[in-house]
Design a protein around this motif. Structure first.
Motif, PDB file in Angstrom:
ATOM      1  N   MET A 182     -29.156  49.135  32.213  1.00  0.00           N
ATOM      2  CA  MET A 182     -29.801  48.670  33.431  1.00  0.00           C
ATOM      3  C   MET A 182     -28.927  47.606  34.078  1.00  0.00           C
ATOM      4  N   ASN A 183     -29.040  47.467  35.380  1.00  0.00           N
ATOM      5  CA  ASN A 183     -28.234  46.473  36.092  1.00  0.00           C
ATOM      6  C   ASN A 183     -28.894  45.099  36.024  1.00  0.00           C
ATOM      7  N   ILE A 184     -28.224  44.096  36.574  1.00  0.00           N
ATOM      8  CA  ILE A 184     -28.726  42.723  36.487  1.00  0.00           C
ATOM      9  C   ILE A 184     -30.036  42.547  37.248  1.00  0.00           C
ATOM     10  N   GLY A 185     -30.213  43.284  38.334  1.00  0.00           N
ATOM     11  CA  GLY A 185     -31.458  43.207  39.093  1.00  0.00           C
ATOM     12  C   GLY A 185     -32.645  43.655  38.266  1.00  0.00           C
ATOM     13  N   GLU A 186     -32.473  44.747  37.548  1.00  0.00           N
ATOM     14  CA  GLU A 186     -33.547  45.257  36.684  1.00  0.00           C
ATOM     15  C   GLU A 186     -33.772  44.324  35.500  1.00  0.00           C
ATOM     16  N   ALA A 187     -32.695  43.810  34.917  1.00  0.00           N
ATOM     17  CA  ALA A 187     -32.831  42.847  33.812  1.00  0.00           C
ATOM     18  C   ALA A 187     -33.549  41.593  34.304  1.00  0.00           C
ATOM     19  N   SER A 188     -33.268  41.194  35.521  1.00  0.00           N
ATOM     20  CA  SER A 188     -33.936  40.040  36.120  1.00  0.00           C
ATOM     21  C   SER A 188     -35.426  40.313  36.279  1.00  0.00           C
ATOM     22  N   ARG A 189     -35.752  41.467  36.820  1.00  0.00           N
ATOM     23  CA  ARG A 189     -37.152  41.829  37.018  1.00  0.00           C
ATOM     24  C   ARG A 189     -37.907  41.865  35.690  1.00  0.00           C
ATOM     25  N   ARG A 190     -37.309  42.458  34.681  1.00  0.00           N
ATOM     26  CA  ARG A 190     -37.970  42.605  33.381  1.00  0.00           C
ATOM     27  C   ARG A 190     -38.061  41.299  32.599  1.00  0.00           C
ATOM     28  N   SER A 191     -37.081  40.433  32.766  1.00  0.00           N
ATOM     29  CA  SER A 191     -37.074  39.178  32.006  1.00  0.00           C
ATOM     30  C   SER A 191     -37.778  38.045  32.733  1.00  0.00           C
ATOM     31  N   GLY A 192     -37.881  38.160  34.062  1.00  0.00           N
ATOM     32  CA  GLY A 192     -38.475  37.082  34.846  1.00  0.00           C
ATOM     33  C   GLY A 192     -37.501  35.971  35.180  1.00  0.00           C
ATOM     34  N   LEU A 193     -36.234  36.185  34.895  1.00  0.00           N
ATOM     35  CA  LEU A 193     -35.198  35.188  35.196  1.00  0.00           C
ATOM     36  C   LEU A 193     -34.406  35.616  36.423  1.00  0.00           C
ATOM     37  N   PRO A 194     -33.998  34.658  37.247  1.00  0.00           N
ATOM     38  CA  PRO A 194     -33.150  35.019  38.391  1.00  0.00           C
ATOM     39  C   PRO A 194     -31.769  35.485  37.923  1.00  0.00           C
ATOM     40  N   PRO A 195     -31.135  36.365  38.680  1.00  0.00           N
ATOM     41  CA  PRO A 195     -29.792  36.833  38.310  1.00  0.00           C
ATOM     42  C   PRO A 195     -28.800  35.685  38.083  1.00  0.00           C
ATOM     43  N   LYS A 196     -28.904  34.623  38.874  1.00  0.00           N
ATOM     44  CA  LYS A 196     -27.994  33.482  38.719  1.00  0.00           C
ATOM     45  C   LYS A 196     -28.126  32.873  37.315  1.00  0.00           C
ATOM     46  N   THR A 197     -29.348  32.750  36.827  1.00  0.00           N
ATOM     47  CA  THR A 197     -29.578  32.211  35.483  1.00  0.00           C
ATOM     48  C   THR A 197     -29.029  33.165  34.426  1.00  0.00           C
ATOM     49  N   ILE A 198     -29.227  34.444  34.634  1.00  0.00           N
ATOM     50  CA  ILE A 198     -28.712  35.442  33.687  1.00  0.00           C
ATOM     51  C   ILE A 198     -27.188  35.358  33.626  1.00  0.00           C
TER      52      ILE A 198
ATOM     53  N   ALA B  75     -23.140  44.720  27.816  1.00  0.00           N
ATOM     54  CA  ALA B  75     -22.017  45.667  27.828  1.00  0.00           C
ATOM     55  C   ALA B  75     -21.558  45.829  29.275  1.00  0.00           C
ATOM     56  N   ARG B  76     -20.391  46.410  29.444  1.00  0.00           N
ATOM     57  CA  ARG B  76     -19.891  46.691  30.788  1.00  0.00           C
ATOM     58  C   ARG B  76     -19.806  48.199  30.967  1.00  0.00           C
ATOM     59  N   ALA B  77     -20.308  48.654  32.094  1.00  0.00           N
ATOM     60  CA  ALA B  77     -20.222  50.078  32.424  1.00  0.00           C
ATOM     61  C   ALA B  77     -18.779  50.393  32.819  1.00  0.00           C
ATOM     62  N   ALA B  78     -18.483  51.653  32.970  1.00  0.00           N
ATOM     63  CA  ALA B  78     -17.131  52.089  33.337  1.00  0.00           C
ATOM     64  C   ALA B  78     -16.676  51.465  34.661  1.00  0.00           C
ATOM     65  N   ASN B  79     -17.615  51.196  35.550  1.00  0.00           N
ATOM     66  CA  ASN B  79     -17.279  50.597  36.845  1.00  0.00           C
ATOM     67  C   ASN B  79     -17.141  49.076  36.772  1.00  0.00           C
ATOM     68  N   GLY B  80     -17.323  48.499  35.572  1.00  0.00           N
ATOM     69  CA  GLY B  80     -17.178  47.062  35.377  1.00  0.00           C
ATOM     70  C   GLY B  80     -18.458  46.263  35.548  1.00  0.00           C
ATOM     71  N   TYR B  81     -19.524  46.931  35.987  1.00  0.00           N
ATOM     72  CA  TYR B  81     -20.797  46.232  36.169  1.00  0.00           C
ATOM     73  C   TYR B  81     -21.454  45.952  34.828  1.00  0.00           C
ATOM     74  N   ARG B  82     -22.236  44.898  34.799  1.00  0.00           N
ATOM     75  CA  ARG B  82     -22.998  44.575  33.590  1.00  0.00           C
ATOM     76  C   ARG B  82     -23.994  45.696  33.327  1.00  0.00           C
ATOM     77  N   ASP B  83     -24.172  46.001  32.049  1.00  0.00           N
ATOM     78  CA  ASP B  83     -25.099  47.058  31.657  1.00  0.00           C
ATOM     79  C   ASP B  83     -26.016  46.506  30.566  1.00  0.00           C
ATOM     80  N   TYR B  84     -27.202  46.039  30.979  1.00  0.00           N
ATOM     81  CA  TYR B  84     -28.143  45.413  30.056  1.00  0.00           C
ATOM     82  C   TYR B  84     -28.982  46.484  29.353  1.00  0.00           C
ATOM     83  N   VAL B  85     -29.321  46.185  28.114  1.00  0.00           N
ATOM     84  CA  VAL B  85     -30.204  47.048  27.340  1.00  0.00           C
ATOM     85  C   VAL B  85     -31.464  46.245  26.995  1.00  0.00           C
ATOM     86  N   GLU B  86     -32.449  46.919  26.424  1.00  0.00           N
ATOM     87  CA  GLU B  86     -33.722  46.252  26.101  1.00  0.00           C
ATOM     88  C   GLU B  86     -33.522  45.016  25.232  1.00  0.00           C
ATOM     89  N   ARG B  87     -32.595  45.062  24.303  1.00  0.00           N
ATOM     90  CA  ARG B  87     -32.327  43.898  23.444  1.00  0.00           C
ATOM     91  C   ARG B  87     -31.894  42.698  24.287  1.00  0.00           C
TER      92      ARG B  87
END
Length: 139
Positions: A1-17, A29-41
């Motif tokens: 999941m991207n940082i926006g989704e991780a933000s929504r699920r965690s309740g933290l703003p992307p800046k804090t993440i 982890a980083r996806a092939a395109n270099g973007y952050r790839d968050y998992v449930e953990r």
């Protein structure tokens, strides 16, 4: 999941993440395109960090709690020590705030009773009140 989704699920703003990533508390982890790839953990860790910070633990204390949660070391005794230190600090801050409250209440009361253009609150802030008190007491 991207940082926006991780933000929504965690309740933290992307800046804090991003900050938590910068200080090494979370490592997505980083996806092939270099973007952050968050998992449930990662989301679980972010929620853990959010709750520990809301209890007043510092970043370093949150790091220690996270390592203890992950099973590194003697958990219960160390967590109790960290919480006890936090309680002492909270008690100190409460006392400090109570002192500030009493001082401001006294100044406000002096202001209500006062006559003329002088304001005891502004005099205290500017340091004039202390100088007047020193002159009156000869200190």
């Amino acid at each position: 999941m991207n940082i926006g989704e991780a933000s929504r699920r965690s309740g933290l703003p992307p800046k804090t993440i991003r900050y938590y990533e910068d200080v090494g508390l979370v490592r997505p982890a980083r996806a092939a395109n270099g973007y952050r790839d968050y998992v449930e953990r990662d989301v679980h860790v972010l929620r853990f960090l959010q709750r520990s910070r809301s209890l007043g633990f510092s970043i370093e204390e949150a790091r220690k709690l996270l390592s203890l949660y992950a099973g590194e070391g003697s958990q219960r005794d160390e967590v109790r020590r960290l919480a006890s230190r936090r309680l002492v600090e909270i008690d100190r801050k409460i006392e400090e705030l109570q002192t500030l409250k009493r001082s401001l209440a006294s100044l406000t009361q002096d202001c209500e009773k006062g006559q003329g253009p002088d304001c005891p609150i502004l005099d205290e802030i500017s340091g004039e009140r202390a100088r007047v008190t020193q002159r009156a007491t000869g200190a």
